[in-house]
Design a protein around this motif. Structure first.
Motif, PDB file in Angstrom:
ATOM      1  N   HIS A   1       0.833  -1.202   0.000  1.00 54.50           N
ATOM      2  CA  HIS A   1       0.000   0.000   0.000  1.00 54.50           C
ATOM      3  C   HIS A   1       0.870   1.255   0.000  1.00 54.50           C
ATOM      4  CE1 HIS A   1      -3.827   2.086   1.819  1.00 54.50           C
ATOM      5  NE2 HIS A   1      -3.347   2.718   0.777  1.00 54.50           N
ATOM      6  N   ALA A   2       1.884   1.287   0.876  1.00 55.45           N
ATOM      7  CA  ALA A   2       2.784   2.448   0.916  1.00 55.45           C
ATOM      8  C   ALA A   2       3.523   2.617  -0.410  1.00 55.45           C
ATOM      9  CB  ALA A   2       3.782   2.297   2.064  1.00 55.45           C
ATOM     10  N   ALA A   3       3.968   1.501  -0.987  1.00 52.22           N
ATOM     11  CA  ALA A   3       4.656   1.556  -2.284  1.00 52.22           C
ATOM     12  C   ALA A   3       3.729   2.087  -3.368  1.00 52.22           C
ATOM     13  CB  ALA A   3       5.186   0.171  -2.661  1.00 52.22           C
ATOM     14  N   ASP A   4       2.459   1.698  -3.321  1.00 53.23           N
ATOM     15  CA  ASP A   4       1.500   2.165  -4.322  1.00 53.23           C
ATOM     16  C   ASP A   4       1.259   3.668  -4.208  1.00 53.23           C
ATOM     17  OD1 ASP A   4       1.241  -0.398  -5.274  1.00 53.23           O
ATOM     18  OD2 ASP A   4      -0.664  -0.809  -4.274  1.00 53.23           O
ATOM     19  N   VAL A   5       1.232   4.178  -2.983  1.00 52.17           N
ATOM     20  CA  VAL A   5       1.073   5.632  -2.794  1.00 52.17           C
ATOM     21  C   VAL A   5       2.252   6.374  -3.423  1.00 52.17           C
ATOM     22  CG1 VAL A   5       0.944   7.499  -1.109  1.00 52.17           C
ATOM     23  CG2 VAL A   5      -0.327   5.387  -0.707  1.00 52.17           C
ATOM     24  N   ILE A   6       3.462   5.899  -3.147  1.00 49.93           N
ATOM     25  CA  ILE A   6       4.660   6.565  -3.675  1.00 49.93           C
ATOM     26  C   ILE A   6       4.709   6.453  -5.189  1.00 49.93           C
ATOM     27  CG2 ILE A   6       7.187   6.539  -3.684  1.00 49.93           C
ATOM     28  CD1 ILE A   6       6.986   5.541  -0.743  1.00 49.93           C
ATOM     29  N   ALA A   7       4.335   5.294  -5.727  1.00 52.09           N
ATOM     30  CA  ALA A   7       4.313   5.133  -7.185  1.00 52.09           C
ATOM     31  C   ALA A   7       3.362   6.143  -7.822  1.00 52.09           C
ATOM     32  CB  ALA A   7       3.904   3.709  -7.551  1.00 52.09           C
ATOM     33  N   ARG A   8       2.214   6.378  -7.193  1.00 53.18           N
ATOM     34  CA  ARG A   8       1.278   7.365  -7.728  1.00 53.18           C
ATOM     35  C   ARG A   8       1.891   8.766  -7.703  1.00 53.18           C
ATOM     36  NH1 ARG A   8      -4.403   7.847  -7.741  1.00 53.18           N
ATOM     37  NH2 ARG A   8      -4.406   5.567  -7.874  1.00 53.18           N
ATOM     38  N   LEU A   9       2.580   9.104  -6.623  1.00 49.94           N
ATOM     39  CA  LEU A   9       3.193  10.434  -6.517  1.00 49.94           C
ATOM     40  C   LEU A   9       4.303  10.615  -7.546  1.00 49.94           C
ATOM     41  CD1 LEU A   9       3.453  10.877  -2.631  1.00 49.94           C
ATOM     42  CD2 LEU A   9       1.631  11.633  -4.171  1.00 49.94           C
ATOM     43  N   GLU A  10       5.076   9.557  -7.785  1.00 47.75           N
ATOM     44  CA  GLU A  10       6.207   9.634  -8.711  1.00 47.75           C
ATOM     45  C   GLU A  10       5.781   9.504 -10.174  1.00 47.75           C
ATOM     46  OE1 GLU A  10       9.154  10.455  -8.048  1.00 47.75           O
ATOM     47  OE2 GLU A  10       9.787   9.735  -6.081  1.00 47.75           O
ATOM     48  N   GLY A  11       4.590   8.978 -10.430  1.00 47.83           N
ATOM     49  CA  GLY A  11       4.221   8.616 -11.789  1.00 47.83           C
ATOM     50  C   GLY A  11       5.007   7.410 -12.259  1.00 47.83           C
ATOM     51  N   ALA A  12       5.235   6.462 -11.341  1.00 51.97           N
ATOM     52  CA  ALA A  12       6.103   5.310 -11.610  1.00 51.97           C
ATOM     53  C   ALA A  12       5.296   4.108 -12.063  1.00 51.97           C
ATOM     54  CB  ALA A  12       6.893   4.952 -10.353  1.00 51.97           C
ATOM     55  N   ALA A  13       5.959   3.247 -12.827  1.00 48.07           N
ATOM     56  CA  ALA A  13       5.348   1.976 -13.198  1.00 48.07           C
ATOM     57  C   ALA A  13       5.284   1.043 -12.001  1.00 48.07           C
ATOM     58  CB  ALA A  13       6.143   1.325 -14.333  1.00 48.07           C
ATOM     59  N   GLU A  14       6.277   1.152 -11.108  1.00 45.55           N
ATOM     60  CA  GLU A  14       6.303   0.305  -9.916  1.00 45.55           C
ATOM     61  C   GLU A  14       7.253   0.909  -8.898  1.00 45.55           C
ATOM     62  OE1 GLU A  14       5.875  -4.243  -9.917  1.00 45.55           O
ATOM     63  OE2 GLU A  14       8.049  -3.936  -9.672  1.00 45.55           O
ATOM     64  N   THR A  15       6.980   0.653  -7.630  1.00 43.27           N
ATOM     65  CA  THR A  15       7.818   1.121  -6.526  1.00 43.27           C
ATOM     66  C   THR A  15       8.073  -0.029  -5.581  1.00 43.27           C
ATOM     67  OG1 THR A  15       7.114   3.439  -6.615  1.00 43.27           O
ATOM     68  CG2 THR A  15       7.874   2.630  -4.493  1.00 43.27           C
ATOM     69  N   ARG A  16       9.288  -0.077  -5.022  1.00 36.68           N
ATOM     70  CA  ARG A  16       9.632  -1.079  -4.009  1.00 36.68           C
ATOM     71  C   ARG A  16      10.191  -0.384  -2.773  1.00 36.68           C
ATOM     72  NH1 ARG A  16      10.278  -6.562  -5.075  1.00 36.68           N
ATOM     73  NH2 ARG A  16       9.559  -7.196  -7.153  1.00 36.68           N
ATOM     74  N   LEU A  17       9.813  -0.900  -1.602  1.00 35.36           N
ATOM     75  CA  LEU A  17      10.310  -0.381  -0.333  1.00 35.36           C
ATOM     76  C   LEU A  17      11.456  -1.244   0.176  1.00 35.36           C
ATOM     77  CD1 LEU A  17       7.072   0.488   1.696  1.00 35.36           C
ATOM     78  CD2 LEU A  17       8.285   1.865   0.006  1.00 35.36           C
ATOM     79  N   PHE A  18      12.496  -0.594   0.675  1.00 30.95           N
ATOM     80  CA  PHE A  18      13.663  -1.277   1.216  1.00 30.95           C
ATOM     81  C   PHE A  18      13.832  -0.920   2.696  1.00 30.95           C
ATOM     82  CE2 PHE A  18      14.256  -1.419  -3.261  1.00 30.95           C
ATOM     83  CZ  PHE A  18      15.087  -2.493  -3.540  1.00 30.95           C
ATOM     84  N   SER A  19      14.697  -1.660   3.366  1.00 31.68           N
ATOM     85  CA  SER A  19      14.902  -1.458   4.796  1.00 31.68           C
ATOM     86  C   SER A  19      15.630  -0.158   5.114  1.00 31.68           C
ATOM     87  CB  SER A  19      15.682  -2.636   5.386  1.00 31.68           C
ATOM     88  OG  SER A  19      16.888  -2.841   4.663  1.00 31.68           O
ATOM     89  N   SER A  20      16.288   0.449   4.139  1.00 30.75           N
ATOM     90  CA  SER A  20      16.964   1.737   4.328  1.00 30.75           C
ATOM     91  C   SER A  20      17.279   2.320   2.960  1.00 30.75           C
ATOM     92  CB  SER A  20      18.261   1.567   5.130  1.00 30.75           C
ATOM     93  OG  SER A  20      19.230   0.853   4.364  1.00 30.75           O
TER      94      SER A  20
END
Length: 377
Positions: free
Chosen positions: A58-77
């Protein structure tokens, strides 16, 4: 997407109302594993928390929408995200990066080069001619750029930088930690990958350690990043992802206040007799101001640096002498921070001895200015 629609997407976390309870605030899912039915079929869409659970996605999807990205991944740092990108460079591949950039990323790149894992060339931020002369068509595998460049805040013109990288056959990756998607969207300027230390502006409350990678399109390299993400287990946790999403809901309004505060502080410090120079892209006197005004469409951020006439000792005393600014490492939080940067980065750092880095929070600007004045006095 219009900026107001991006802001609504952030504030409402994509307007996903919990279907079971009707909760407006997204729930946090902490389960590490997910059930199956009598025929071994998944009851939902996820079988295990690695590489991501519902909250992380869900958090990755929010960021992808803000960036206009095809996909976003969250990392530990943020460093885990950076390391994943560097890992995709083939053995012996060539990377072009900046002389001025986040010191942790530069240290990792130098470490890999020292082990002959790859080769690296460094160019001054924003020097397009130097970049053009440093890329090696058919050999350069990655161009890594940070803008604004920490801690002197030089500005890189993203679109022509992308043209140079692509002409050499290399993707362009942007560290946009200090220019979050409420103000700059590198993927719309033809960058291929954008990285954020989500610990900073995206979270904004100094209570999360996380990193983010977003891609303009799904490519074999992005697929490899996904494999590295999964196999190394460098994943953001469920609670960290929930806290990150909570912070994203106020990103636009926080960044607006932080940018206004930084501009007020920069203008006030320009005339202070103890200050040699103020480094802030929001000032018309900044060499990259024109480019920054074009790329940073909703504020220049809360980060600025002061260079002091009294050198190292004056910088040390200023960082130790404030009462509102907290002497600590990091940036982008609601609280204002101050740091004498050179001793943090170490003796090999190119950062000047007299540089003090400020991260302006959301306190009253007048109080921040008076705090600096009393410390400088």
């Amino acid at each position: 997407m219009a900026d107001e629609h991006r802001e609504i997407a952030a504030v409402q976390a994509l307007h996903r109302i919990d279907p079971e309870t009707g909760a407006v605030i997204p729930p946090v899912h902490l389960s590490s594993t997910y059930g199956r039915g009598s025929d071994n079929e998944l009851l939902g869409s996820i079988d295990y928390r690695r590489p991501h659970g519902p909250t992380e996605q869900h958090a990755a999807d929010v960021i992808a929408r803000l960036e206009g990205a095809a996909e976003t991944r969250l990392f530990s740092s943020g460093m885990a995200a950076i390391a994943a990108v560097f890992e995709t460079v083939p053995t012996g591949g060539h990377v072009v990066a900046q002389t001025e950039m986040y010191y942790g990323a530069k240290a990792l790149l130098n470490r890999l080069a020292a082990k002959q894992r790859l080769s690296a060339s460094f160019v001054e931020p924003g020097n397009l001619e130097a970049l053009r002369n440093s890329v090696r068509p058919g050999e350069t595998d990655l161009v890594w750029v940070e803008t604004p460049a920490n801690p002197g805040w030089k500005i890189v013109d993203i679109a022509p930088t992308a043209d140079i990288a692509h002409a050499a056959g290399a993707p362009l990756a942007i560290d946009s930690t200090c220019a979050p998607p409420c103000t700059t969207r590198p993927l719309e300027l033809d960058a291929d990958i954008v990285m954020h230390s989500a610990t900073k502006y995206l979270n904004g409350h100094s209570d999360v350690l996380a990193g983010v990678l977003s891609t303009r399109e799904i490519t074999p390299r992005w697929a490899e990043i996904g494999e590295i993400h999964n196999k190394t287990g460098a994943l953001a946790g469920g609670m960290e992802s929930w806290l990150l999403m909570r912070g994203l809901r106020t990103l636009f309004i926080r960044f607006e206040r932080q940018s206004a505060n930084a501009l007020a502080v920069a203008e006030a410090m320009q005339t202070h007799p103890a200050v040699e120079s103020v480094l802030y892209p929001g000032l018309p006197s900044h060499t990259g101001h024109e480019i920054a005004a074009r790329q940073m469409t909703n504020g220049f951020g809360g980060m600025l640096s002061l260079r002091l006439k009294g050198g190292y000792e004056a910088a040390r005393k200023l960082a130790a002498g404030t009462k509102i600014f907290i002497q600590a490492t990091s940036l982008g939080g609601v609280e204002s921070l101050i740091e004498h940067r050179k001793p943090i980065e170490g003796p090999d750092s190119p950062t000047p001895d007299d540089l003090v880095r400020l991260s302006c929070g959301i306190e009253p600007a007048e109080s921040l200015i008076e705090d600096l004045r009393q410390a400088l006095a």
